[in-house]
Design a protein around this motif. Structure first.
Motif, PDB file in Angstrom:
ATOM      1  N   VAL A 115       5.863   6.456   5.849  1.00 19.57           N
ATOM      2  CA  VAL A 115       6.789   6.552   4.722  1.00 19.57           C
ATOM      3  C   VAL A 115       7.945   7.479   5.077  1.00 19.57           C
ATOM      4  O   VAL A 115       7.780   8.702   5.159  1.00 19.57           O
ATOM      5  CB  VAL A 115       6.066   7.063   3.465  1.00 19.57           C
ATOM      6  N   MET A 152       3.198  10.388   5.901  1.00 20.85           N
ATOM      7  CA  MET A 152       4.280  10.562   4.930  1.00 20.85           C
ATOM      8  C   MET A 152       5.248  11.652   5.363  1.00 20.85           C
ATOM      9  O   MET A 152       4.848  12.778   5.649  1.00 20.85           O
ATOM     10  CB  MET A 152       3.698  10.908   3.556  1.00 20.85           C
ATOM     11  N   ALA A 174       3.194   6.327  -0.975  1.00 17.07           N
ATOM     12  CA  ALA A 174       1.943   6.766  -0.353  1.00 17.07           C
ATOM     13  C   ALA A 174       0.744   6.412  -1.225  1.00 17.07           C
ATOM     14  O   ALA A 174      -0.291   5.943  -0.723  1.00 17.07           O
ATOM     15  CB  ALA A 174       1.984   8.272  -0.109  1.00 17.07           C
ATOM     16  N   TRP A 185      -6.197  10.031  -3.206  1.00 16.97           N
ATOM     17  CA  TRP A 185      -6.893  10.211  -1.929  1.00 16.97           C
ATOM     18  C   TRP A 185      -8.384  10.455  -2.151  1.00 16.97           C
ATOM     19  O   TRP A 185      -9.228   9.909  -1.426  1.00 16.97           O
ATOM     20  CB  TRP A 185      -6.298  11.372  -1.135  1.00 16.97           C
ATOM     21  N   LEU A 242      -1.344  12.161  -6.299  1.00 16.67           N
ATOM     22  CA  LEU A 242      -1.527  11.947  -4.864  1.00 16.67           C
ATOM     23  C   LEU A 242      -2.922  12.403  -4.437  1.00 16.67           C
ATOM     24  O   LEU A 242      -3.644  11.679  -3.745  1.00 16.67           O
ATOM     25  CB  LEU A 242      -0.453  12.717  -4.090  1.00 16.67           C
ATOM     26  N   HIS A 268       8.539   9.121  -1.889  1.00 18.49           N
ATOM     27  CA  HIS A 268       7.467   9.359  -0.912  1.00 18.49           C
ATOM     28  C   HIS A 268       6.080   9.232  -1.525  1.00 18.49           C
ATOM     29  O   HIS A 268       5.221   8.502  -1.018  1.00 18.49           O
ATOM     30  CB  HIS A 268       7.611  10.759  -0.303  1.00 18.49           C
ATOM     31  N   ILE A 269       5.862   9.962  -2.590  1.00 20.49           N
ATOM     32  CA  ILE A 269       4.514  10.026  -3.148  1.00 20.49           C
ATOM     33  C   ILE A 269       4.109   8.695  -3.763  1.00 20.49           C
ATOM     34  O   ILE A 269       2.966   8.237  -3.584  1.00 20.49           O
ATOM     35  CB  ILE A 269       4.412  11.182  -4.167  1.00 20.49           C
ATOM     36  N   PHE A 318      -4.797  10.202   5.386  1.00 16.45           N
ATOM     37  CA  PHE A 318      -3.462  10.590   4.927  1.00 16.45           C
ATOM     38  C   PHE A 318      -3.021  11.841   5.685  1.00 16.45           C
ATOM     39  O   PHE A 318      -3.789  12.795   5.811  1.00 16.45           O
ATOM     40  CB  PHE A 318      -3.472  10.878   3.428  1.00 16.45           C
ATOM     41  N   VAL A 358      -1.884   6.504   5.695  1.00 17.53           N
ATOM     42  CA  VAL A 358      -0.523   6.920   5.372  1.00 17.53           C
ATOM     43  C   VAL A 358      -0.096   8.104   6.231  1.00 17.53           C
ATOM     44  O   VAL A 358      -0.813   9.112   6.332  1.00 17.53           O
ATOM     45  CB  VAL A 358      -0.399   7.318   3.888  1.00 17.53           C
ATOM     46  N   MET A 372       0.581  14.421   6.031  1.00 15.09           N
ATOM     47  CA  MET A 372       1.980  14.754   5.817  1.00 15.09           C
ATOM     48  C   MET A 372       2.590  15.089   7.176  1.00 15.09           C
ATOM     49  O   MET A 372       2.063  15.911   7.931  1.00 15.09           O
ATOM     50  CB  MET A 372       2.123  15.954   4.884  1.00 15.09           C
ATOM     51  N   MET A 409      -2.295   3.868  -0.155  1.00 11.50           N
ATOM     52  CA  MET A 409      -3.709   4.260  -0.153  1.00 11.50           C
ATOM     53  C   MET A 409      -4.536   3.329  -1.031  1.00 11.50           C
ATOM     54  O   MET A 409      -5.659   2.953  -0.672  1.00 11.50           O
ATOM     55  CB  MET A 409      -3.862   5.716  -0.597  1.00 11.50           C
ATOM     56  N   VAL A 432      -3.914  15.938   2.487  1.00 10.49           N
ATOM     57  CA  VAL A 432      -3.344  15.676   1.178  1.00 10.49           C
ATOM     58  C   VAL A 432      -3.216  16.950   0.344  1.00 10.49           C
ATOM     59  O   VAL A 432      -2.279  17.095  -0.443  1.00 10.49           O
ATOM     60  CB  VAL A 432      -4.176  14.615   0.429  1.00 10.49           C
TER      61      VAL A 432
END
Length: 405
Positions: free
Chosen positions: A76, A99, A87, A117, A113, A83-84, A124, A97, A126, A91, A363
């Motif tokens: 992403v 991100m 994501a 998850w 978010l 973004h969120i 996931f 993901v 970041m 998911m 996350v």
């Protein structure tokens, strides 16, 4: 998982750069690309085919991309405010993901978010590339060795003259412009906060508890545009008032007693810096001078001349404390983005995904770091009042163990 089929969502300047970097990672296949602008979809697809890969599926509707069977993971790289949402949708579709960074619009979406998850357990991460920076990883290792003693305070900044990018947002189709016109907060906190949070074991034995934030007046953008009035293309911005303060300072307290200071500084003339600073009971590191000062060193540093003697001395510690990835870096990797940080960041994501290992920036990190934008907005709007920072781990920070990048 031997190979990973990915979809890239968001193909602006950052997205296209990330796509080019990812295409150099073994075992990763780009099977789909998406952007709200058709021409950017075409450009993304061309980057893939120019790299010698088969033409990917492309669509301006990201939901068509994340629903495909030939997509294992979604990267992403879209606008901050999307973004969120993207994501979460990925998911829910069972897609891993990766991100890109940015601030959150609300604390509520950060909770959504996390809740998504926890329900799906889909991998996931970041993609905070600054956690993989050379200086950040060098100093992290120095901290872990105890060189600076007990850490007491850390400081960081996103200090980057973005006036041209913001002012030409309409022409560039860049989302930053609307944020600066309408919001006042630390809108981009994770570059400076991420490496600090890792050093302080945030969400893993420690947590951020409370913040207070204040913003200066907004004068930089209005002056920048006025000084270029005759040549400025977007005449609608001439004389326009911007909501975003030129300097935003935020103070954060932590459960274990440390403090963190963050600065957003993007609309006044200056050179780039993240101002990464770590203070401990036995010494300190300062990024702006790339210097290390340790207790017991012969100089007492009571004058500027003494201070100058340690400028750039952090390089003397690289032989012992620099991670192998930076020792062995090639010129090709350096050219893939941000001197190599981007490559190491993506490799960490794909390595964890392929080997079913925990994501090094998970996350809970994403939610707590990104929530700073929404929380600073609240603090500034309420006369710089203190604001509690949610515990997105619901108490699990007390028992979660350290996980460095």
């Amino acid at each position: 998982m031997e190979n990973v089929n990915i979809a890239v969502v968001g193909l602006g300047g950052r997205g296209k750069g990330n796509l080019s970097c990812i295409l150099n990672i073994n075992g990763v296949v780009v099977t789909a690309v998406s952007d709200v602008y058709a021409d950017r979809c075409d450009e993304g697809a061309k980057i893939v085919t120019d790299a010698g890969s088969p033409a990917p599926f492309k669509s301006c509707d990201y939901k068509k991309v994340i629903s495909r069977r030939d997509v294992d993971a979604v990267m992403v790289f879209s606008s901050w405010e999307t973004h969120i949402r993207i994501a979460i949708d990925a998911m829910k579709a069972g897609k891993a993901v990766g991100m890109e960074v940015g601030g959150a619009a609300s604390v509520g979406e950060c909770w959504e978010l996390v809740n998504t998850w926890e329900k799906t357990k889909v991998p996931f991460m970041m993609l905070e590339n600054c956690c993989f920076g050379k200086n950040e990883m060098l100093v992290r290792n120095m901290v872990r060795s105890g060189l600076f003693g007990e850490i007491v305070h850390c400081h960081g900044a996103y200090a980057h003259d973005l006036r041209e990018e913001i002012g030409t947002g309409k022409e560039r189709r860049h989302y930053r412009l609307q944020h600066y016109l309408n919001e006042n907060c630390d809108n981009y906190p994770t570059h400076d906060l991420g490496p600090i949070a890792k050093i302080l074991d945030i969400n893993r034995g420690n947590r951020m508890v409370r913040l207070v934030s204040m913003a200066s007046k907004a004068a930089g953008m209005k002056r920048y545009i006025k000084d270029r009035e005759e040549i400025f293309e977007n005449k609608e911005l001439i004389g326009k008032e911007f909501a975003q303060g030129d300097i935003v300072n935020t103070l954060i307290t932590c459960e274990n007693g440390e403090t963190i200071s963050l600065t957003l500084d993007t609309t006044l003339p200056r050179s780039y810096s993240r101002e990464f600073t770590v203070r401990g009971t036995r010494g300190m590191y300062e990024e702006n001078t790339n210097s290390v000062y340790l207790e017991g060193e012969p100089e007492n540093f009571v004058t500027v001349e003494h201070y100058k003697k340690v400028i750039d001395n952090a390089k003397d510690y690289e032989e012992r404390y620099l991670p192998d990835c930076w020792r062995n870096i090639t010129q090709k990797i350096k050219e893939m983005g941000h001197d190599g940080m981007d490559y190491f960041d993506f490799c960490a994501f794909f390595d964890a995904l392929k080997n079913n290992r925990p994501m090094p920036i998970d996350v809970y990190d994403a939610a707590s770091w990104m929530s700073i934008s929404a929380l600073t907005r609240e603090s500034i709007a309420n006369s710089n009042s203190p604001v509690d920072i949610p515990d997105f781990t619901n108490g699990e920070w007390k028992t979660r163990t350290r996980l460095d990048v």
